[in-house]
Design a protein around this motif. Structure first.
Motif, PDB file in Angstrom:
ATOM      1  N   ILE A 309     -37.043  27.713  -1.386  1.00  0.00           N
ATOM      2  CA  ILE A 309     -35.722  27.438  -0.875  1.00  0.00           C
ATOM      3  C   ILE A 309     -35.849  26.235   0.069  1.00  0.00           C
ATOM      4  O   ILE A 309     -34.708  25.502   0.333  1.00  0.00           O
ATOM      5  N   GLU A 310     -36.698  26.475   0.841  1.00  0.00           N
ATOM      6  CA  GLU A 310     -36.913  25.562   1.940  1.00  0.00           C
ATOM      7  C   GLU A 310     -36.814  23.992   1.743  1.00  0.00           C
ATOM      8  O   GLU A 310     -36.472  23.021   1.992  1.00  0.00           O
ATOM      9  N   GLN A 311     -37.885  24.030   0.436  1.00  0.00           N
ATOM     10  CA  GLN A 311     -38.099  22.727  -0.165  1.00  0.00           C
ATOM     11  C   GLN A 311     -36.789  22.224  -0.865  1.00  0.00           C
ATOM     12  O   GLN A 311     -36.544  21.098  -0.633  1.00  0.00           O
ATOM     13  N   MET A 312     -36.057  23.057  -1.357  1.00  0.00           N
ATOM     14  CA  MET A 312     -34.655  22.587  -1.768  1.00  0.00           C
ATOM     15  C   MET A 312     -33.549  22.114  -0.722  1.00  0.00           C
ATOM     16  O   MET A 312     -32.776  21.310  -1.165  1.00  0.00           O
ATOM     17  N   GLY A 313     -33.584  22.724   0.495  1.00  0.00           N
ATOM     18  CA  GLY A 313     -32.878  22.340   1.397  1.00  0.00           C
ATOM     19  C   GLY A 313     -31.512  22.824   1.411  1.00  0.00           C
ATOM     20  O   GLY A 313     -30.493  22.429   1.853  1.00  0.00           O
ATOM     21  N   PHE A 317     -24.001  27.899   2.308  1.00  0.00           N
ATOM     22  CA  PHE A 317     -23.090  28.081   1.237  1.00  0.00           C
ATOM     23  C   PHE A 317     -24.044  27.981  -0.130  1.00  0.00           C
ATOM     24  O   PHE A 317     -23.834  28.701  -0.981  1.00  0.00           O
ATOM     25  N   GLY A 318     -25.062  26.900  -0.198  1.00  0.00           N
ATOM     26  CA  GLY A 318     -25.813  27.011  -1.410  1.00  0.00           C
ATOM     27  C   GLY A 318     -26.668  28.045  -1.479  1.00  0.00           C
ATOM     28  O   GLY A 318     -26.658  28.717  -2.799  1.00  0.00           O
ATOM     29  N   THR A 319     -27.165  28.817  -0.732  1.00  0.00           N
ATOM     30  CA  THR A 319     -28.029  30.043  -0.837  1.00  0.00           C
ATOM     31  C   THR A 319     -26.958  31.031  -1.113  1.00  0.00           C
ATOM     32  O   THR A 319     -27.457  32.032  -1.881  1.00  0.00           O
ATOM     33  N   HIS A 353     -33.581  33.071   6.668  1.00  0.00           N
ATOM     34  CA  HIS A 353     -34.092  31.876   6.739  1.00  0.00           C
ATOM     35  C   HIS A 353     -33.232  30.747   6.979  1.00  0.00           C
ATOM     36  O   HIS A 353     -33.254  29.628   7.974  1.00  0.00           O
ATOM     37  N   VAL A 354     -32.148  30.907   6.385  1.00  0.00           N
ATOM     38  CA  VAL A 354     -31.119  29.798   6.358  1.00  0.00           C
ATOM     39  C   VAL A 354     -30.060  30.114   7.293  1.00  0.00           C
ATOM     40  O   VAL A 354     -28.728  29.322   7.697  1.00  0.00           O
TER      41      VAL A 354
END
Length: 434
Positions: A309-313, A317-319, A353-354
């Motif tokens: 998920i960190e690499q996807m940025g 909202f996206g998470t 994390h987000v």
């Protein structure tokens, strides 16, 4: 073995077992056995150990007690009183009984915390009435099933109790955060009923007088006090969620035996048996799901997911969208509580994390899982309503899909507006909810 390999074995084995129609509770436990045999450091005995560890949780006692309270409420005729209140409030609107169905589910949700009890209790009373008045069987079954999902969203909610206990999130905060989504879902369903009524010419009843409304509210007043006692007691710290579930049982028993006198002592063994049977199924699922979740954590699958998920940025909202999609998918195949243990515990570190608030994540999960109660192949509430309505499940799917569309909009609002969801908990519990 790496996290990817273990995840492939676990979820692949589980999918095959479910496809072969192995009961989900057994499939979850059996799915971890291959990993335990392949990995030298693990033994199958760990499966039993993790299952028993999961049962050793005080908060899980709330599950059978809330189920018992809901069954006692149904047996004591409280549902009839709530229907009279709902009819006096909204029975005069186009498609009156459809609106009554939604409103009474909303009121019952504040008492029971169980969607299946809602579907069974309200469906057995309203589905025959609606069909008698000319409502289409498919719509009648669909609105009964869809409205019953509010049982797990509007407090007190069994899912929220389990979620809070598993992830150390304030259960009082979760209860308060469920109020606004519950109201929005009820509003979306009433709007859908209105459109159906106008297009299909469903009957309209005369508006109730103020005296009739007051009389109906007075008749159900003690039942309507239940959510105030339970939720208020938890929020203000008078008792824990487990203690609240016991109080709900005693309160329901007193109403049924001594106040309304609609429950007799010979009927109690059947109510106790049914409650114990459903609780046993649920708790066995919790045990096997906990072993499955422990295996995921042992091989650091959540940590690997955080890295991806960190690499996807993805932001909050996206998470949130990703989490909702995962819960929607799993909710179609397994019960909500095992889904919380598996998907919730895996995604929890990702949402932290987000920077997503734990209560916001919980409400996204609970609302998403509510859809699974009416979507095949699991769709337990839809199965119950279709059985009562004596139609095939497939015949109600079109109307279910139409009713779910505005509910998806509500889910998007829940994901996009965390401050709206957290407003009530922050206002009532400012010291505990940041």
């Amino acid at each position: 073995m790496g996290p990817g390999e273990v995840a492939a074995i676990l979820f692949g084995t589980f999918a095959v077992l479910v496809f072969l129609r192995v009961p989900v509770a057994f499939a979850l436990g059996l799915a971890v056995v291959p990993v335990f045999f392949i990995e030298e450091r693990l033994t199958p005995v760990l499966l039993m150990r993790e299952m028993f560890k999961s049962y050793n949780a005080f908060v899980l006692l709330a599950v059978p007690f809330f189920l018992l309270a809901a069954n006692l409420m149904n047996s004591s005729g409280i549902t009839d009183r709530l229907i009279r209140v709902a009819r006096a409030m909204v029975g005069h609107l186009p498609g009156g009984l459809g609106h009554v169905n939604v409103v009474v589910s909303m009121l019952f949700a504040g008492i029971s915390g169980s969607s299946t009890a809602d579907a069974a209790g309200i469906g057995s009373l309203l589905i025959p009435q609606m069909k008698k008045e000319g409502y289409d069987s498919s719509f009648t079954v669909a609105i009964t099933a869809c409205s019953s999902v509010m049982g797990v969203i509007i407090p007190p909610s069994i899912l929220m109790v389990v979620w809070g206990g598993l992830m150390s999130v304030s259960i009082g905060g979760l209860f308060l955060a469920g109020v606004i989504p519950g109201i929005l879902i009820a509003g979306s369903q009433m709007l859908t009923v209105y459109v159906y009524a106008k297009r299909r010419g469903y009957p309209v009843h005369d508006r109730s007088t103020l005296r009739e409304l007051v009389r109906a509210v007075a008749g159900a007043f003690l039942a309507l006090m239940t959510p105030l006692i339970i939720v208020g007691g938890i929020v203000w710290g008078f008792f824990t969620p487990t203690e609240a579930s016991v109080i709900a049982v005693f309160y329901s028993l007193i109403l049924g035996l001594f106040v309304y006198r609609s429950v007799t002592l010979p009927e109690l063994p059947k109510v106790l048996y049914d409650s114990a049977r459903f609780a046993a199924i649920t708790l066995f699922c919790i045990g096997t799901a906990s072993a499955f979740g422990w295996c995921l954590a042992y091989f650091k699958i959540p940590a690997a997911l955080v890295g991806m998920i960190e690499q996807m940025g993805l932001g909050v909202f996206g998470t949130g969208i990703m989490a909702a999609a995962a819960f929607l998918l799993f909710g179609m195949f397994i019960d909500a509580i095992p889904a919380i243990i598996i998907v919730g515990t895996v995604l929890f570190p990702v949402t932290q994390h987000v920077g997503m608030h734990p209560i916001h994540f919980a409400i996204i999960g609970v609302v998403s899982l509510a859809f699974g109660l009416v979507t095949p192949p699991y769709g337990l509430c839809l199965l119950i309503a279709a059985s009562i309505g004596r139609i095939r499940l497939i015949d109600a799917l079109r109307d279910v899909a139409i009713i779910l569309l505005p509910m998806v909009v509500v889910l998007m609002i829940v994901i996009a507006l965390p401050d709206l969801i957290l407003a009530l908990p922050r206002w009532v519990m400012p010291k505990f909810i940041q």
